[in-house]
Motif scaffolding. Structure first.
Motif, PDB file in Angstrom:
ATOM      1  N   PHE A 106       0.833  -1.203   0.000  1.00 22.27           N
ATOM      2  CA  PHE A 106       0.000   0.000   0.000  1.00 22.27           C
ATOM      3  C   PHE A 106       0.868   1.254   0.000  1.00 22.27           C
ATOM      4  O   PHE A 106       0.616   2.206  -0.747  1.00 22.27           O
ATOM      5  N   LEU A 107       1.904   1.280   0.836  1.00 22.84           N
ATOM      6  CA  LEU A 107       2.794   2.442   0.905  1.00 22.84           C
ATOM      7  C   LEU A 107       3.544   2.638  -0.411  1.00 22.84           C
ATOM      8  O   LEU A 107       3.776   3.776  -0.838  1.00 22.84           O
ATOM      9  N   ALA A 108       3.900   1.548  -1.070  1.00 23.31           N
ATOM     10  CA  ALA A 108       4.560   1.664  -2.370  1.00 23.31           C
ATOM     11  C   ALA A 108       3.644   2.347  -3.380  1.00 23.31           C
ATOM     12  O   ALA A 108       4.085   3.168  -4.193  1.00 23.31           O
ATOM     13  N   GLY A 109       2.334   2.035  -3.304  1.00 25.51           N
ATOM     14  CA  GLY A 109       1.371   2.693  -4.183  1.00 25.51           C
ATOM     15  C   GLY A 109       1.248   4.170  -3.862  1.00 25.51           C
ATOM     16  O   GLY A 109       1.195   5.018  -4.755  1.00 25.51           O
ATOM     17  N   LEU A 110       1.235   4.507  -2.571  1.00 22.89           N
ATOM     18  CA  LEU A 110       1.140   5.908  -2.165  1.00 22.89           C
ATOM     19  C   LEU A 110       2.366   6.704  -2.568  1.00 22.89           C
ATOM     20  O   LEU A 110       2.277   7.908  -2.829  1.00 22.89           O
ATOM     21  N   SER A 111       3.521   6.036  -2.645  1.00 19.58           N
ATOM     22  CA  SER A 111       4.749   6.755  -3.000  1.00 19.58           C
ATOM     23  C   SER A 111       4.658   7.307  -4.414  1.00 19.58           C
ATOM     24  O   SER A 111       5.259   8.346  -4.716  1.00 19.58           O
ATOM     25  N   ARG A 112       3.910   6.651  -5.265  1.00 21.40           N
ATOM     26  CA  ARG A 112       3.744   7.139  -6.644  1.00 21.40           C
ATOM     27  C   ARG A 112       2.856   8.385  -6.678  1.00 21.40           C
ATOM     28  O   ARG A 112       2.869   9.121  -7.660  1.00 21.40           O
ATOM     29  N   LEU A 113       2.090   8.601  -5.622  1.00 24.47           N
ATOM     30  CA  LEU A 113       1.203   9.760  -5.555  1.00 24.47           C
ATOM     31  C   LEU A 113       1.788  10.898  -4.730  1.00 24.47           C
ATOM     32  O   LEU A 113       1.157  11.940  -4.571  1.00 24.47           O
ATOM     33  N   GLY A 114       2.973  10.681  -4.175  1.00 22.20           N
ATOM     34  CA  GLY A 114       3.642  11.766  -3.475  1.00 22.20           C
ATOM     35  C   GLY A 114       3.233  11.979  -2.033  1.00 22.20           C
ATOM     36  O   GLY A 114       3.527  13.029  -1.459  1.00 22.20           O
ATOM     37  N   LEU A 115       2.565  11.006  -1.420  1.00 19.57           N
ATOM     38  CA  LEU A 115       2.181  11.148  -0.007  1.00 19.57           C
ATOM     39  C   LEU A 115       3.220  10.570   0.938  1.00 19.57           C
ATOM     40  O   LEU A 115       3.346  11.019   2.081  1.00 19.57           O
ATOM     41  N   VAL A 116       3.935   9.563   0.481  1.00 17.08           N
ATOM     42  CA  VAL A 116       5.000   8.969   1.287  1.00 17.08           C
ATOM     43  C   VAL A 116       6.213   8.747   0.388  1.00 17.08           C
ATOM     44  O   VAL A 116       6.106   8.782  -0.833  1.00 17.08           O
ATOM     45  N   GLU A 117       7.373   8.529   1.023  1.00 12.82           N
ATOM     46  CA  GLU A 117       8.567   8.190   0.243  1.00 12.82           C
ATOM     47  C   GLU A 117       9.392   7.169   1.022  1.00 12.82           C
ATOM     48  O   GLU A 117       9.365   7.138   2.262  1.00 12.82           O
ATOM     49  N   ARG A 118      10.094   6.352   0.267  1.00  9.97           N
ATOM     50  CA  ARG A 118      10.964   5.359   0.903  1.00  9.97           C
ATOM     51  C   ARG A 118      12.275   6.037   1.309  1.00  9.97           C
ATOM     52  O   ARG A 118      12.892   6.755   0.522  1.00  9.97           O
ATOM     53  N   ARG A 119      12.692   5.814   2.545  1.00  7.94           N
ATOM     54  CA  ARG A 119      13.934   6.413   3.019  1.00  7.94           C
ATOM     55  C   ARG A 119      15.135   5.679   2.425  1.00  7.94           C
ATOM     56  O   ARG A 119      15.062   4.471   2.164  1.00  7.94           O
ATOM     57  N   PRO A 120      16.258   6.388   2.207  1.00  2.67           N
ATOM     58  CA  PRO A 120      17.438   5.765   1.576  1.00  2.67           C
ATOM     59  C   PRO A 120      17.930   4.515   2.313  1.00  2.67           C
ATOM     60  O   PRO A 120      18.395   3.564   1.682  1.00  2.67           O
ATOM     61  N   ARG A 121      17.811   4.514   3.633  1.00  4.75           N
ATOM     62  CA  ARG A 121      18.302   3.371   4.414  1.00  4.75           C
ATOM     63  C   ARG A 121      17.177   2.431   4.839  1.00  4.75           C
ATOM     64  O   ARG A 121      17.317   1.666   5.786  1.00  4.75           O
ATOM     65  N   GLY A 122      16.064   2.513   4.144  1.00  7.50           N
ATOM     66  CA  GLY A 122      14.951   1.624   4.454  1.00  7.50           C
ATOM     67  C   GLY A 122      13.874   2.310   5.258  1.00  7.50           C
ATOM     68  O   GLY A 122      14.101   3.325   5.911  1.00  7.50           O
ATOM     69  N   GLY A 123      12.680   1.744   5.213  1.00  7.19           N
ATOM     70  CA  GLY A 123      11.557   2.333   5.922  1.00  7.19           C
ATOM     71  C   GLY A 123      10.887   3.406   5.086  1.00  7.19           C
ATOM     72  O   GLY A 123      11.268   3.676   3.937  1.00  7.19           O
ATOM     73  N   TRP A 124       9.863   4.024   5.683  1.00  2.86           N
ATOM     74  CA  TRP A 124       9.061   5.004   4.958  1.00  2.86           C
ATOM     75  C   TRP A 124       8.934   6.294   5.748  1.00  2.86           C
ATOM     76  O   TRP A 124       8.995   6.294   6.971  1.00  2.86           O
ATOM     77  N   SER A 125       8.746   7.388   5.022  1.00  7.60           N
ATOM     78  CA  SER A 125       8.547   8.688   5.640  1.00  7.60           C
ATOM     79  C   SER A 125       7.283   9.303   5.066  1.00  7.60           C
ATOM     80  O   SER A 125       7.035   9.225   3.853  1.00  7.60           O
ATOM     81  N   LEU A 126       6.458   9.908   5.928  1.00  8.64           N
ATOM     82  CA  LEU A 126       5.230  10.558   5.485  1.00  8.64           C
ATOM     83  C   LEU A 126       5.556  11.961   4.995  1.00  8.64           C
ATOM     84  O   LEU A 126       6.052  12.793   5.756  1.00  8.64           O
TER      85      LEU A 126
END
Length: 279
Positions: A106-126
């Motif tokens: 789900f978060l991977a899908g949101l990343s394409r819409l600009g609401l979340v992004e994957r952090r360089p060292r792993g994990g997600w940021s809102l």
């Protein structure tokens, strides 16, 4: 397996069961905790057969993906977390009652819409639901819905959309007549109205964006309660003006009514953000 046998490597088990290595490792840790295997380095030996009590109870009332999405967006829209917050996937999976891998997808899908992004060292940021995001989404929404109106007006008289619009007109008029007692019902009718208009467009690239638009623009009717009666009354009149123009097959009036409503909806959303000091 027989007692004394060696378990296959984690990668082999993951491929055999079509799950991630993380899930396999969690299962192996459970087997080790229950003293069913002896885990020494890469060697995992079966030391006794599992019994019925070693099985985990299957979770009941697990949220569907759609319900999880709604809960996640409600969480954002209620401003429980500021932009830039690191998302703890394990914690959120427990909060929303979904498996970790479902939340990751789900978060991977949101990343394409600009609401979340994957952090360089792993994990997600809102990245957050900001006024800038609201403006961009509002402008994109106008493009999509004006396109839907134009396609709708080309449809033949026998198309189901015309019956839907007649029914929606009646629902709006009934709600308007008893709005003081039923104004909370508008959010669902608003969602139904816009869904009907957008349903005439069959475009795979629009579907994911429409999901985000629906959740954000229609949920704010539910969580921002200031001047709710007045806002909903104005929106009903705008919907009726828009519906009547489409039923009359008047392209110019339909587009004008759509723009009027969508611009006001954009301003309402931005006003909500300002009210919550997010603009």
């Amino acid at each position: 397996m027989d007692v004394g046998d060696q378990l296959p490597a984690e990668t082999v088990l993951a491929d055999k069961m079509d799950v991630s290595r993380t899930i396999v490792r969690n299962a192996l840790q459970k087997l080790d905790t229950d003293n069913l295997i002896q885990w020494e380095g890469r060697n995992k030996t079966l030391i006794r057969k599992p019994l019925a009590e070693h099985r985990l109870e299957q979770a009941e009332n697990t949220l569907s993906t759609e319900q999880m999405e709604q809960k996640f967006f409600e969480w954002i829209l209620r401003f429980d977390v500021p932009a830039g917050t690191s998302l703890n996937v394990a914690q959120l999976s427990r909060k929303f009652g979904v498996p970790v891998h479902v939340l990751q997808e789900f978060l991977a899908g949101l990343s394409r819409l600009g609401l979340v992004e994957r952090r360089p060292r792993g994990g997600w940021s809102l990245l957050g639901f900001t006024s800038e995001f609201a403006v961009e989404l509002s402008e994109f929404r106008m493009v999509l819905e004006l396109n839907a109106v134009r396609q709708l007006l080309t449809l033949p008289p026998e198309h189901e959309i015309w019956q839907k619009l007649e029914a929606l007109k009646q629902e709006h008029e009934e709600l308007k007549g008893g709005l003081e007692e039923r104004y909370h019902d508008f959010s669902l009718l608003d969602e139904k109205f816009h869904a009907a208009i957008n349903s005439v467009v069959k475009n795979r690239f629009v579907l994911e964006a429409q999901k985000l638009i629906k959740l954000i623009f229609h949920y704010h009717y539910m969580w921002d309660k200031r001047d709710e009666l007045e806002r909903n009354a104005a929106a009903i009149d705008e919907h009726l003006e828009w519906i009547n123009a489409m039923l009359a097959r008047d392209k110019a009036k339909s587009e004008a009514a759509a723009l009027k409503h969508l611009r006001r909806s954009k301003e309402t959303l931005l006003q909500s953000l300002r009210g919550h000091k997010f603009a």
